[in-house]
Scaffold this motif. Structure first.
Motif, PDB file in Angstrom:
ATOM      1  N   SER A 188       0.753  -1.109   0.095  1.00 21.30           N
ATOM      2  CA  SER A 188       0.348  -0.312  -0.049  1.00 21.30           C
ATOM      3  C   SER A 188       1.568   1.179   0.036  1.00 21.30           C
ATOM      4  N   THR A 189       0.520   2.519  -0.573  1.00 25.15           N
ATOM      5  CA  THR A 189       1.535   3.559  -0.440  1.00 25.15           C
ATOM      6  C   THR A 189       1.913   4.090   0.655  1.00 25.15           C
ATOM      7  N   GLU A 190       1.120   3.006   2.310  1.00 26.36           N
ATOM      8  CA  GLU A 190       1.235   3.409   3.589  1.00 26.36           C
ATOM      9  C   GLU A 190       3.110   2.951   4.048  1.00 26.36           C
ATOM     10  N   ASP A 191       3.020   2.302   3.157  1.00 23.90           N
ATOM     11  CA  ASP A 191       4.623   0.706   3.240  1.00 23.90           C
ATOM     12  C   ASP A 191       6.011   2.067   2.307  1.00 23.90           C
ATOM     13  N   PHE A 192       5.331   3.597   2.235  1.00 22.09           N
ATOM     14  CA  PHE A 192       6.642   3.880   1.653  1.00 22.09           C
ATOM     15  C   PHE A 192       7.017   5.112   2.594  1.00 22.09           C
ATOM     16  N   PRO A 193       7.927   6.025   3.018  1.00 21.07           N
ATOM     17  CA  PRO A 193       8.244   6.631   3.425  1.00 21.07           C
ATOM     18  C   PRO A 193       7.081   7.925   4.062  1.00 21.07           C
ATOM     19  N   ALA A 194       7.877   9.033   4.401  1.00 20.39           N
ATOM     20  CA  ALA A 194       6.873   9.591   4.727  1.00 20.39           C
ATOM     21  C   ALA A 194       6.797  10.883   3.529  1.00 20.39           C
ATOM     22  N   ARG A 195       5.492  11.074   3.200  1.00 22.37           N
ATOM     23  CA  ARG A 195       5.018  12.210   2.148  1.00 22.37           C
ATOM     24  C   ARG A 195       4.875  13.070   1.982  1.00 22.37           C
ATOM     25  N   ARG A 196       6.190  13.494   1.059  1.00 21.76           N
ATOM     26  CA  ARG A 196       6.530  14.639   0.098  1.00 21.76           C
ATOM     27  C   ARG A 196       6.218  15.627   0.058  1.00 21.76           C
ATOM     28  N   ASP A 197       6.133  16.888  -0.244  1.00 27.19           N
ATOM     29  CA  ASP A 197       5.272  17.898  -1.027  1.00 27.19           C
ATOM     30  C   ASP A 197       5.286  17.948  -1.724  1.00 27.19           C
ATOM     31  N   ASP A 198       6.923  18.023  -2.742  1.00 30.59           N
ATOM     32  CA  ASP A 198       7.428  17.705  -3.926  1.00 30.59           C
ATOM     33  C   ASP A 198       7.438  16.328  -4.727  1.00 30.59           C
ATOM     34  N   GLU A 199       6.564  15.691  -4.214  1.00 29.63           N
ATOM     35  CA  GLU A 199       6.455  14.059  -4.480  1.00 29.63           C
ATOM     36  C   GLU A 199       5.282  14.208  -5.266  1.00 29.63           C
ATOM     37  N   TRP A 240      11.321   4.467  -4.029  1.00 28.55           N
ATOM     38  CA  TRP A 240      10.990   5.648  -4.355  1.00 28.55           C
ATOM     39  C   TRP A 240      11.923   6.190  -3.844  1.00 28.55           C
ATOM     40  N   LEU A 241      13.142   6.203  -3.280  1.00 28.61           N
ATOM     41  CA  LEU A 241      13.810   6.221  -3.398  1.00 28.61           C
ATOM     42  C   LEU A 241      14.800   7.359  -3.793  1.00 28.61           C
ATOM     43  N   ASP A 242      14.565   6.333  -4.931  1.00 30.27           N
ATOM     44  CA  ASP A 242      15.758   6.528  -6.610  1.00 30.27           C
ATOM     45  C   ASP A 242      15.000   7.661  -6.792  1.00 30.27           C
ATOM     46  N   ILE A 288      14.939  15.124  -3.173  1.00 31.97           N
ATOM     47  CA  ILE A 288      15.865  15.364  -2.317  1.00 31.97           C
ATOM     48  C   ILE A 288      17.220  16.091  -2.002  1.00 31.97           C
ATOM     49  N   MET A 289      17.924  15.484  -3.364  1.00 35.59           N
ATOM     50  CA  MET A 289      18.802  16.292  -3.107  1.00 35.59           C
ATOM     51  C   MET A 289      19.164  17.489  -3.384  1.00 35.59           C
ATOM     52  N   GLN A 322      16.378  19.601  -2.311  1.00 35.47           N
ATOM     53  CA  GLN A 322      15.904  20.605  -1.104  1.00 35.47           C
ATOM     54  C   GLN A 322      16.972  20.579  -0.304  1.00 35.47           C
ATOM     55  N   ARG A 323      18.025  19.875  -0.377  1.00 32.85           N
ATOM     56  CA  ARG A 323      18.960  19.518   1.012  1.00 32.85           C
ATOM     57  C   ARG A 323      20.002  21.168   0.963  1.00 32.85           C
ATOM     58  N   ILE A 324      20.234  21.267  -1.179  1.00 29.34           N
ATOM     59  CA  ILE A 324      21.076  22.036  -1.456  1.00 29.34           C
ATOM     60  C   ILE A 324      20.753  23.414  -0.641  1.00 29.34           C
ATOM     61  N   LEU A 325      19.019  23.805  -1.107  1.00 30.69           N
ATOM     62  CA  LEU A 325      18.639  25.281  -0.784  1.00 30.69           C
ATOM     63  C   LEU A 325      18.460  25.669   0.182  1.00 30.69           C
ATOM     64  N   THR A 326      18.132  24.507   1.389  1.00 31.56           N
ATOM     65  CA  THR A 326      18.492  24.479   2.174  1.00 31.56           C
ATOM     66  C   THR A 326      19.743  24.969   3.245  1.00 31.56           C
ATOM     67  N   GLY A 327      20.722  24.371   2.828  1.00 31.29           N
ATOM     68  CA  GLY A 327      22.099  24.738   2.778  1.00 31.29           C
ATOM     69  C   GLY A 327      22.495  26.271   2.172  1.00 31.29           C
ATOM     70  N   VAL A 328      21.993  26.595   1.627  1.00 36.33           N
ATOM     71  CA  VAL A 328      22.244  27.707   1.139  1.00 36.33           C
ATOM     72  C   VAL A 328      21.629  28.391   1.784  1.00 36.33           C
ATOM     73  N   ALA A 329      20.600  28.423   2.550  1.00 37.89           N
ATOM     74  CA  ALA A 329      20.073  29.486   3.025  1.00 37.89           C
ATOM     75  C   ALA A 329      19.915  29.286   4.530  1.00 37.89           C
ATOM     76  N   VAL A 330      20.836  28.028   5.438  1.00 36.49           N
ATOM     77  CA  VAL A 330      21.484  28.136   6.011  1.00 36.49           C
ATOM     78  C   VAL A 330      23.008  29.419   6.083  1.00 36.49           C
ATOM     79  N   ALA A 331      23.631  29.065   4.840  1.00 36.18           N
ATOM     80  CA  ALA A 331      24.943  29.691   4.392  1.00 36.18           C
ATOM     81  C   ALA A 331      25.059  30.833   4.624  1.00 36.18           C
ATOM     82  N   MET A 332      24.119  31.420   4.463  1.00 38.96           N
ATOM     83  CA  MET A 332      23.411  32.682   4.355  1.00 38.96           C
ATOM     84  C   MET A 332      23.798  33.479   5.967  1.00 38.96           C
TER      85      MET A 332
END
Length: 459
Positions: free
Chosen positions: A7-18, A70-72, A78-79, A81-91
């Motif tokens: 089922s769709t519940e067997d996957f990781p938590a749903r993401r907004d950009d999925e 799903w991860l593939d 995911i990467m 989003q992490r890059i954008l988050t990293g840029v925001a934190v870097a500022m």
């Protein structure tokens, strides 16, 4: 049958950009693989429990495979989003990030140096490597029909699927001797995906390595791309229907996974020495997987637009032939349509049709079928739709459908969803005649009982 139960519940938590359909697409694709494998095992052993256990041994835990797929698919998002988050934190805290990056590079260099030292130690002292749990993993690829001839041009992706944080994948190109050498690796659970030089792929069953014992396997690969072979159609028309006034539209296509909106594509597969090789037909190929069949069993390709949508035409403009050509392999027909010749100038409207109410006789089925999700309806089953007019239901059947079986209005039923797949095979050296069995013009209680009997026998 619908198996395995994911089922769709067997996957990781749903993401907004999925993508909204990603999880269901993965479930559909896995279900198709598992059901095909189960059908092959049932041919060897009719005990369903034994057959299912063998399939699980071959493919591994379906939930883990689904999560990995799903991860593939989500890795890039995911990467990003992490890059954008990293840029925001870097500022805000650039100083801390700089220190973190330097520390990360130092740690990475340490890991690389440790890995190089382990490799050197393994070459110098095999016993030390065994103590560390490193084993040699390699495959020998040979050609079908000539096991003494190496298969060349293939690449392999070996993935560690232990579900741990240190899971990884390695890509290796086969050498001139047909050797696919992944070198010394930690023992554990792996699966291999092979890529042919002509864009055909095969995912091999999972295997487990143990400390102190190297792993090797010989794999028989196709000796070339699948050949094109002639295919004929034979329609079983319902009694009492003037077939000269009708045509059948068969659409064998699937939508690619994870990309929307995109043209539908024709997928095929063939089995070689127990391994399933899958490929997609070229969307620019004029023999594209959507066919119109007339009352004389002549066939022609259906005119399509740039994105694979049905295009308006007329019967006299179509070039019907005795057969068409497809690359050898197995094909699933998710849905076919019965329509009068007078509707051919309005095929574009068929692609824009809101929905068709379906008589559903299979478990976990959907009583409403839209054109865009026909593959979802057809995964595990096949559907028949009468576009020109609604299906006629016998009075006894209407009484039965007024009970628990019916979940939508009887008078709006356009089609019937069958409790099994419509599978067809095209191969060299044989007569490839694909029989299309249309339900009776009037769906009667006796027909329903026959379908329910077949359904109960498959459960």
């Amino acid at each position: 049958m619908t198996w395995p139960e994911i089922s769709t519940e067997d996957f990781p938590a749903r993401r907004d950009d999925e993508p909204s359909s990603l999880r269901q697409d993965i479930i559909d694709e896995l279900s198709d693989h598992f059901v095909c494998a189960l059908n092959r095992e049932l041919l060897k052993n009719p005990d369903e429990q034994v057959a299912r256990q063998r399939v699980l041994i071959q493919f591994g835990d379906p939930i883990k495979v689904a999560r990995q797929l799903w991860l593939d698919e989500m890795k890039e998002k995911i990467m990003s989003q992490r890059i954008l988050t990293g840029v925001a934190v870097a500022m805000a805290v650039c100083g801390f990030i700089a220190v973190g990056l330097v520390w990360s590079m130092v740690q990475q260099n340490k890991r690389v140096n440790l890995l190089l030292l382990e490799r050197l130690d393994q070459q110098a002292s095999p016993s030390a490597n065994e103590a560390e749990g490193m084993i040699q993993i390699g495959f020998q690829l040979v050609q079908e029909g000539d096991p003494q001839k190496p298969a060349k041009g293939f690449t392999g992706t070996l993935t560690n699927e232990d579900g741990k944080a240190e899971s990884f994948s390695l890509d290796v190109v086969v050498d001139e001797t047909g050797k696919l050498d992944f070198g010394p690796l930690p023992w554990g659970k792996y699966y291999l995906k092979l890529h042919a030089p002509w864009d055909e792929t095969a995912i091999l069953k999972s295997f487990v390595t143990i400390p102190g014992r190297d792993y090797s396997q010989t794999i028989v690969c196709p000796d070339g791309p699948p050949e094109k072979v002639p295919v004929k159609f034979q329609v079983r028309w319902p009694e009492g229907l003037d077939a000269k006034e009708w045509v059948v539209l068969c659409d064998f296509r699937y939508p690619p996974k994870g990309r929307e909106p995109v043209p539908y594509v024709l997928k095929g597969r063939r089995s070689i020495q127990g391994h399933v090789w899958m490929y997609e037909q070229d969307s620019k190929d004029p023999h594209h997987g959507v066919y119109l069949i007339d009352s004389e069993n002549r066939v022609t390709v259906c005119p399509l637009g740039a994105r694979g949508t049905y295009q308006d035409t007329t019967f006299d403009k179509l070039d019907f032939q005795t057969d068409t050509r497809l690359r050898q392999g197995e094909y699933h027909l998710p849905v076919c349509y019965l329509l009068q010749k007078s509707l051919l100038p309005h095929l574009t409207e068929l692609g824009n049709h809101t929905s068709f109410d379906m008589l559903t006789l299979a478990p976990f089925s959907n009583p409403s079928m839209r054109i865009e999700n026909r593959v979802r309806i057809g995964t595990g089953y096949s559907a028949f739709v009468n576009v020109s007019e609604k299906l006629k239901l016998g009075s006894r059947l209407q009484d039965r459908l007024n009970g628990p079986l019916n979940s939508h209005r009887i008078e709006q039923i356009h089609g019937i969803q069958l409790p099994e797949q419509s599978m067809f095979s095209a191969d060299t050296g044989q007569m490839n005649v694909w029989e299309i069995k249309l339900p009776p013009a009037e769906i009667t209680s006796s027909y329903l009982e026959k379908v329910e009997h077949n359904l109960s026998g498959s459960l």
